[in-house]
Design an enzyme around this catalytic site. Structure first.
Site, PDB file in Angstrom:
ATOM      1  N   LYS A  66      -2.467  12.644 103.343  1.00  0.00           N
ATOM      2  CA  LYS A  66      -1.264  12.204 104.068  1.00  0.00           C
ATOM      3  C   LYS A  66      -1.555  11.248 105.222  1.00  0.00           C
ATOM      4  CE  LYS A  66       2.002  15.959 103.105  1.00  0.00           C
ATOM      5  NZ  LYS A  66       2.986  16.877 103.721  1.00  0.00           N
ATOM      6  N   ASP A 102       9.284  14.726 104.876  1.00  0.00           N
ATOM      7  CA  ASP A 102       9.160  16.133 105.279  1.00  0.00           C
ATOM      8  C   ASP A 102      10.233  16.526 106.298  1.00  0.00           C
ATOM      9  OD1 ASP A 102       7.063  16.920 103.641  1.00  0.00           O
ATOM     10  OD2 ASP A 102       5.526  16.344 105.086  1.00  0.00           O
TER      11      ASP A 102
END
Length: 276
Positions: A66, A102
């Site tokens: 990420k 997210d």
């Protein structure tokens, strides 16, 4: 023409994303694929060349990539830059754009599970100051929460993150929880505590007002010790599975051109895999 998407990680066989996106592809009758691809850290650059060559419309990124994909993207949206992590890639005209969904997954999960949770919310507690916390803090800031109390075992880590994000975020050691809890209407666990039977010590949830919501981004187990304790006190709880489902929506829409819905049937399908 078949549209291809993916989730990359290392390891990746634990990912439920192919089941989520596969369900939506079938539901909408789309000529598309979504596969889990194991990409070792040293192979990321080569994988991005495949992306730029047009092999994929885009895909998801999970641990441990990420942060690493930041440098490889041709552009990264400002919110993902603030969060410090990219979890969704979209390819267009040979360029790779990075974003982070997210925070949208977190908000969508709470909106569905505890409608009105952010109305006039003045005090929220966030447990843990690791990578996952950043998206949650940005999400709470986006909803105008005035005071976000960040608790972490290592106070210095929380202080650094609070200083970086500002805008109402203050750092605390766990000894201060009892002082802040009575005016707190939201508690979010962003740490790995709750997995493998672990639990928070000396976190007295009974001090929270009876209108408080307690949520956990961990979804294995579905009911963490924190959520079980909150439920036993009659508090509203929201588990972490919905965050996984809701964060997948914007990516699917970007790659396949249809905005899918998170349904109880989809949730049941994913929930059935959690014991395996």
């Amino acid at each position: 023409m078949t549209t291809n998407a993916f989730v990359i990680g290392h390891p990746i066989n634990h990912s439920r994303s192919p089941l989520i996106h596969g369900t939506w592809l079938a539901e909408h009758g789309i000529d598309g694929t979504y596969n889990a691809i194991d990409v070792a850290p040293g192979d990321l650059s080569a994988f991005f060349e495949r992306l730029r060559a047009g092999e994929f419309a885009g895909g998801n990124v999970t641990i441990p990539h990420k942060e690493a994909v930041f440098a490889l993207c041709d552009s990264v949206d400002p919110l993902a830059r603030t969060i410090g992590a990219v979890n969704t890639l979209v390819t267009q005209d040979g360029k790779v754009h990075g974003t982070n969904t997210d925070y949208l997954g977190f908000l969508g999960n709470l909106d569905a599970g505890a409608p009105g949770w952010s109305d006039a919310l003045e005090h929220a507690v966030v447990l843990g100051a690791g990578g996952a916390a950043r998206a949650i803090l940005v999400a709470l800031q986006s909803r105008g929460v005035k005071h976000i109390h960040l608790f972490n075992r290592t106070l210095e880590t929380a202080q650094r993150l609070a200083a970086e994000l500002g805008n109402g975020v203050t750092a605390h050691g766990f000894a201060e929880f009892s002082e802040i809890a009575p005016r707190t209407r939201l508690v979010v666990n962003t740490s790995s505590v709750g997995m493998h039977g672990t639990r928070f010590d000396n976190l007295d949830l009974a001090l929270l007002p009876d209108t408080a919501v307690v949520t956990d981004i961990v979804y294995v187990p579905l009911e963490t010790p924190l959520l079980a304790d909150a439920k036993a006190l009659g508090l509203k709880t929201v588990d972490g599975l919905g965050m996984l489902l809701h964060q997948a929506v914007p990516g699917f829409e970007a790659w396949f051109g249809v905005r899918p819905r998170v349904t109880t049937d989809l949730r049941a399908r994913i929930e059935a895999t959690l014991d395996h």
